[in-house]
Design a protein around this motif. Structure first.
Motif, short mmCIF file in Angstrom:
data_model
loop_
_atom_site.label_atom_id
_atom_site.label_comp_id
_atom_site.label_asym_id
_atom_site.label_seq_id
_atom_site.Cartn_x
_atom_site.Cartn_y
_atom_site.Cartn_z
N ARG A 1 38.38 41.45 43.84
CA ARG A 1 39.55 41.24 44.70
C ARG A 1 40.73 40.85 43.82
N GLY B 1 44.94 40.20 43.59
CA GLY B 1 46.19 39.93 44.28
C GLY B 1 47.36 40.23 43.36
N VAL C 1 39.36 45.60 45.91
CA VAL C 1 40.18 45.18 47.04
C VAL C 1 41.52 44.71 46.47
N SER D 1 45.43 43.52 47.08
CA SER D 1 46.30 42.93 48.10
C SER D 1 47.65 42.60 47.48
N LEU E 1 50.58 40.11 47.67
CA LEU E 1 50.73 38.76 48.17
C LEU E 1 52.08 38.17 47.77
N ILE F 1 40.65 35.48 45.89
CA ILE F 1 40.78 36.63 44.99
C ILE F 1 40.20 36.24 43.64
#
Length: 317
Positions: A117, A119, A149, A151, A153, A167
């Motif tokens: 994950r 960010g 994943v 993202s 942010l 994350i």
């Protein structure tokens, strides 16, 4: 006392074989397959490196566990029964699957698996995005089965997401150094102060004195920023925003001055909607960092992606 008949014993043995599969069962199935592939017990001796009597006993043991005869063997020669032929097909599927499992299990030792994950602060430069895309391309060339994943942010939530474990790594700028995190510099972004065409300073923009700009209303970030070499604590800050779009809206209102990344503001500058107030003085240059948790047992996935990200930025590992 319960007495089990021969038929009940046989059904019990069949049930045991069909419901469980032991290493002994697999060994006996491999013996059976080797005998069939060789064309008989005698021919299988060299393959299995055991005597005919041992092979015969092993086949008998397998038949006992199954509860039915697999082959006819004797002076008339070796021949599979109908059930033996069906078991042969099933055994090939079983042993092939077992071999595939062993290969996969050996490969997992060097294969990256799991979830990563990431960010990223929104509205970074296209060059930075291109390098991140290059990183992903490099990472996907590894032997891996990782779910990524990604993202976007706000800067104010990026560090918090890292500390909370939401994350695994973040890319952005940070205003302090948390001892639980590790920071690696990647690139520098250029932020300039802008006014819109509706603002009274628009015609004078380009060489605006800092003191004059400070007398007007400013829009500022709602989250802390890296050190800025300007006396902003004395400026008239009358609005705040937590992302670049909101900041642009406030500046375009014609009432507020504010900072935007140069690359983000460029299309609006080219359309005559914004002007930089003083690119030489009303500016700051935050450094973007790759940030991960300070952990001696950092996952192999995070380490591999970090290596690829530094390579994409042409930085030493």
């Amino acid at each position: 006392m319960c007495v089990m008949t021969g038929l009940t014993h046989r059904h019990h043995r069949e049930k045991t074989m069909l419901n469980t599969l032991s290493s002994l069962d697999l060994r006996l199935i491999r013996v059976f397959r080797a005998v069939v592939d060789a064309g008989g017990i005698s021919a299988a001796q060299s393959t299995l490196n055991v005597s005919q009597s041992t092979i015969s006993n092993q086949l008998a043991a397998l038949e006992t566990r199954l509860g039915y005869r697999l082959c006819e063997r004797g002076r008339a020669g070796f021949a599979l029964t109908a059930k033996g032929s069906q078991l042969l097909n099933a055994s090939r599927q079983l042993l092939d699957a077992a071999e595939a499992f062993c290969v996969e299990a050996r490969q997992l030792e060097r294969k990256l698996v799991g979830q990563l994950r990431i960010g990223v602060v929104g509205h970074t430069t296209m060059r930075a995005h291109a390098r991140l895309s290059e990183t992903i391309r490099r990472f996907r060339q590894r032997e891996e089965a990782v779910e990524l994943v990604l993202s976007m942010l706000a800067p104010g939530t990026l560090e918090e997401a890292l500390i909370n474990g939401e994350i695994h790594m973040g890319i952005g700028y940070f205003w302090h150094r948390a001892p639980s995190l590790q920071y690696l510099p990647l690139f520098t972004e250029h932020q300039l102060a802008y006014c819109s065409q509706e603002h009274p300073l628009f015609q004078q923009a380009g060489n605006m004195p800092v003191e004059e700009a400070a007398r007007h209303d400013w829009a500022w970030r709602s989250y802390p920023l890296p050190d800025i070499p300007l006396p902003v604590e004395n400026w008239r800050i009358t609005a705040r925003a937590d992302n670049m779009e909101a900041m642009a809206v406030l500046i375009l209102s014609g009432h507020h001055l504010g900072f935007l990344p140069e690359h983000f503001a460029r299309p609006m500058v080219e359309q005559g909607m914004l002007r930089a107030l003083n690119a030489a003085q009303l500016c700051y240059h935050p450094t973007f960092h790759l940030v991960t948790r300070q952990n001696a047992r950092q996952s192999e996935v995070v380490r591999a992606f970090t290596q690829d990200l530094l390579a994409a930025h042409q930085l030493p590992n």
